[in-house]
Design a protein around this motif. Structure first.
Motif, short mmCIF file in Angstrom:
data_model
loop_
_atom_site.label_atom_id
_atom_site.label_comp_id
_atom_site.label_asym_id
_atom_site.label_seq_id
_atom_site.Cartn_x
_atom_site.Cartn_y
_atom_site.Cartn_z
N ILE A 92 99.27 -4.90 21.76
CA ILE A 92 99.29 -6.45 22.21
C ILE A 92 97.78 -6.61 23.05
CG2 ILE A 92 100.35 -8.26 23.59
CD1 ILE A 92 102.83 -7.03 22.88
N LEU A 93 97.16 -7.59 22.42
CA LEU A 93 96.08 -8.08 23.33
C LEU A 93 96.59 -9.33 23.81
CD1 LEU A 93 92.63 -7.55 21.65
CD2 LEU A 93 93.26 -7.08 23.61
N PHE A 94 96.27 -9.74 25.10
CA PHE A 94 97.12 -10.77 25.76
C PHE A 94 96.22 -11.15 26.96
CE2 PHE A 94 99.90 -12.87 28.78
CZ PHE A 94 100.95 -13.23 28.11
N VAL A 95 95.72 -12.66 26.57
CA VAL A 95 95.01 -13.39 27.55
C VAL A 95 95.68 -14.16 28.27
CG1 VAL A 95 93.41 -15.22 27.57
CG2 VAL A 95 92.96 -13.27 25.88
N THR A 96 95.45 -14.04 29.64
CA THR A 96 96.12 -15.00 30.57
C THR A 96 95.13 -15.41 31.91
OG1 THR A 96 98.13 -15.21 31.96
CG2 THR A 96 97.30 -13.01 31.89
N HIS A 97 95.46 -16.33 32.50
CA HIS A 97 94.90 -16.70 33.69
C HIS A 97 96.02 -16.35 34.95
CE1 HIS A 97 92.29 -19.48 31.28
NE2 HIS A 97 91.53 -19.29 32.19
N ASP A 98 96.95 -15.74 34.69
CA ASP A 98 98.05 -15.45 35.74
C ASP A 98 98.07 -14.19 36.15
OD1 ASP A 98 100.31 -15.02 36.95
OD2 ASP A 98 101.64 -16.45 35.70
N LEU A 99 97.61 -13.94 37.23
CA LEU A 99 97.13 -12.42 37.38
C LEU A 99 98.83 -11.64 37.74
CD1 LEU A 99 94.29 -12.89 39.80
CD2 LEU A 99 94.34 -12.17 37.60
N ASP A 100 99.67 -12.29 38.17
CA ASP A 100 100.86 -11.87 38.42
C ASP A 100 101.35 -11.40 37.04
OD1 ASP A 100 101.39 -12.27 40.88
OD2 ASP A 100 101.73 -14.24 40.74
N GLU A 101 100.92 -12.34 35.81
CA GLU A 101 101.80 -11.92 34.71
C GLU A 101 100.80 -10.70 33.96
OE1 GLU A 101 103.09 -14.76 30.94
OE2 GLU A 101 100.83 -14.78 31.36
N ALA A 102 99.58 -10.76 34.31
CA ALA A 102 98.75 -9.82 33.80
C ALA A 102 99.11 -8.36 34.15
CB ALA A 102 97.41 -9.83 34.25
#
Lengths: 275, 290
Positions: free
Chosen positions: A202-212
């Motif tokens: 999985i390659l996952f882009v996010t702005h949410d650092l908690d999620e990261a």
């Protein structure tokens, strides 16, 4: 249906599944050229969950696009499973920021689309779609068209469609951004479970650092545009993790804080550029 | 919260949905009252106009020019009683409808192919533009030379007019299909035919219908003009005959029949549109509810 398959496949971690070799991408606009990513080298192993974080416009989505083969790098090379990516990469499933549902098909029709393409029999298709609709919490909205759904529901439909065709690698571009906290957690748990039990990459882009931090095996931090890799952090959490209880995990808190410190200065940079 | 499970969002969503429905219902009711009012005013307006017309005829303006609603009605009634009108209407309708079908089918096919093959489109562009700029009426003599003055001439003529309208709309529609949607489908492993059926055509159909809606009056123009030029049957021929006999009431009666045909055609296209694009209806309802 493969999502229900029990047990784990043997992890054949032989080399890397996706590799970026000195990849740069420059977009030629009418009056100027914009460098989206610059000199990115990154290796992603099979079964790995890699999260890309960084300020807006730093080319994270560009990397996903090149993995899917939607366009080629300006310089450098992208390999998938040992072969150079030169066109549509059918091993990947892509969920973009924009959900890209078919407006002329209702929820069931949208989720069925990849199954129809694969030529799955009607009965089997029906069962699978029903299961997915339950999974993403869209029971009662089977006959709704995308225009009748809220943003979150559209995202969930798109996710169900992605899971329906079950590609080897999932490219997810902020898939959970529009969801409420409760549902987001549920979807994260589900995604993590799927990625583990089916050994999905999985390659996952996010702005949410908690999620990261919560989801990743590794987090790749990018600089502001042109995006360059600033740091790659291994997430100090076990692969089997309890997402609901993470808040109390000191290792989780520490890494989140670390990412914050890394990202904050670049955030200010982009803001200065935007104004 | 002990129940950490997918689907917790549902009660909220169901509530929001119920609220949305209630709002949609209210909006629908308000719409119904308004359309009732509109219809009432329309009847009053048209009725008033007809009364004025009837009064003016013979008192203010000679009946030779404007006839009178009652005379037109009598003429129409006579044609209906004798069945004449149905014969002529049937002829004109057949010509217009066949031409509409033929022209739009070819237009849709060619528009789709050129839309999917930009090179071909660029190649043919000057030729198509030239023919498009040509007034199609000017082609009628050629068609008469080629296929005579029968019903097939009117069909060909109508098809030639309709073709360009539907073709250009279909082409634009196909060119405007979201590249991303197409990419997403190719990533799912779709082949070109699957992309065509699931993305390109449904996306272009809005444009196709825009072309069809414009084409309806043009198909009648094609049929009637063809009949005016050379024919002894159809509403156009009826029009010419009435004119030749200085029968103003007959001319008006023929015009009324043509209008009736146009209204029927428009209704049919709108019904087809609603049937083939249910998602559009959903979008409209949605907008009404917001």
């Amino acid at each position: 249906m493969s999502i229900q398959m029990s047990g784990t496949k043997p992890k054949a971690v032989t080399g890397s599944l996706i590799s970026f070799e000195n990849v740069s991408k420059t977009f030629e606009l009418a009056d100027r050229s914009v460098a989206a990513v610059e000199n990115v080298s990154l290796n992603i192993k099979r079964g790995e969950f890699v999260v890309l974080v960084g300020p807006s416009g730093c080319g994270k989505s560009t990397l996903l696009n090149m993995t899917a083969g939607l366009f080629l790098p300006t310089s450098g090379r992208v390999f998938y499973d040992g072969t150079l990516v030169t066109g549509y990469n059918l091993k990947t499933g892509y969920m973009t920021q924009n959900d890209h549902l078919l407006p002329w098909r209702d929820v069931v029709g949208n989720i069925s689309t990849p199954l129809e393409i694969r030529g799955m029999a009607r009965g089997e298709r029906h069962d699978r779609v029903a299961h997915l609709i339950e999974l993403v919490g869209l029971v009662g909205f089977e006959k709704s068209y995308p225009s009748q759904l809220s943003g979150g529901m559209r995202k969930r439909t798109a996710l169900a469609r992605l899971l329906a065709y079950d590609p080897e690698t999932l490219l997810l571009d902020e898939p959970f951004a529009a969801l409420d906290a409760q549902l987001r957690l549920n979807m994260q748990i589900e995604l993590l479970r799927i990625s583990r039990s089916l050994n999905k990459t999985i390659l996952f882009v996010t702005h949410d650092l908690d999620e990261a931090v919560a989801l990743s095996d590794r987090a790749v931090v990018f600089t502001a545009r042109p995006g360059r890799i600033r740091q790659i952090s291994d997430t100090p959490l076990p692969r089997q993790r309890d997402l609901a209880g993470l808040r109390r995990d000191p290792a989780y808190t520490r890494m989140t804080a670390e990412l914050w410190d890394l990202i904050m200065p670049t955030l200010n940079e982009t803001r200065g550029e935007a104004s | 919260m002990s129940n950490v499970e997918i689907g917790m969002g549902q009660p909220n969503a169901a509530l929001a949905e119920a609220e949305r429905r209630a709002r949609a219902d209210r909006a629908k009711k308000a719409k119904r009252v308004e359309s009732l009012k509109l219809n009432l005013y329309r009847v009053l307006l048209i009725g008033g106009f007809l009364l004025l017309w009837e009064f003016a005829s013979g008192r203010l303006i000679a009946p030779f020019f404007i006839s009178a609603p009652s005379a037109i009605f009598r003429r129409l009634y006579g044609w209906i009683a004798s069945g004449d009108i149905f014969f002529h209407m049937g002829i004109t309708a057949t010509e217009a409808l066949s031409g509409l079908l033929l022209g739009s089918v070819i237009g849709i096919v060619v528009g789709t192919i050129l839309g999917m093959r930009p090179f071909l489109a660029r190649l043919l562009d000057p030729i198509i533009t030239t023919f498009y700029s040509l007034p199609k009426v000017a082609l009628a003599p050629l068609f008469i030379l080629w296929i005579g003055i029968g019903i097939d001439m009117k069909i060909t003529f109508t098809a030639a007019i309709v073709f360009f309208l539907v073709f250009l709309n279909t082409y634009t529609g196909v060119r405007n299909v979201s590249r991303e949607l197409i990419s997403i489908l190719y990533l799912m492993g779709a082949n070109e035919m699957q992309v065509l059926r699931r993305v390109v055509l449904p996306s272009a159909i809005t444009w196709v219908f825009a072309g069809l809606r414009i084409s309806v009056p043009y198909s009648l123009i094609g049929a009637i003009v063809g009949e005016l030029m050379a024919s002894n049957k159809g509403l156009g021929a009826l029009l010419v005959r009435a004119q030749g006999e200085f029968d103003t009431a007959g001319v008006f009666a023929a015009l009324v029949a043509i209008m009736a045909l146009a209204v029927i055609f428009n209704m049919a296209v709108r019904r087809l549109e609603r049937k083939l694009m249910p998602w559009k209806q959903a979008e409209q309802d949605q907008q009404a509810a917001v």
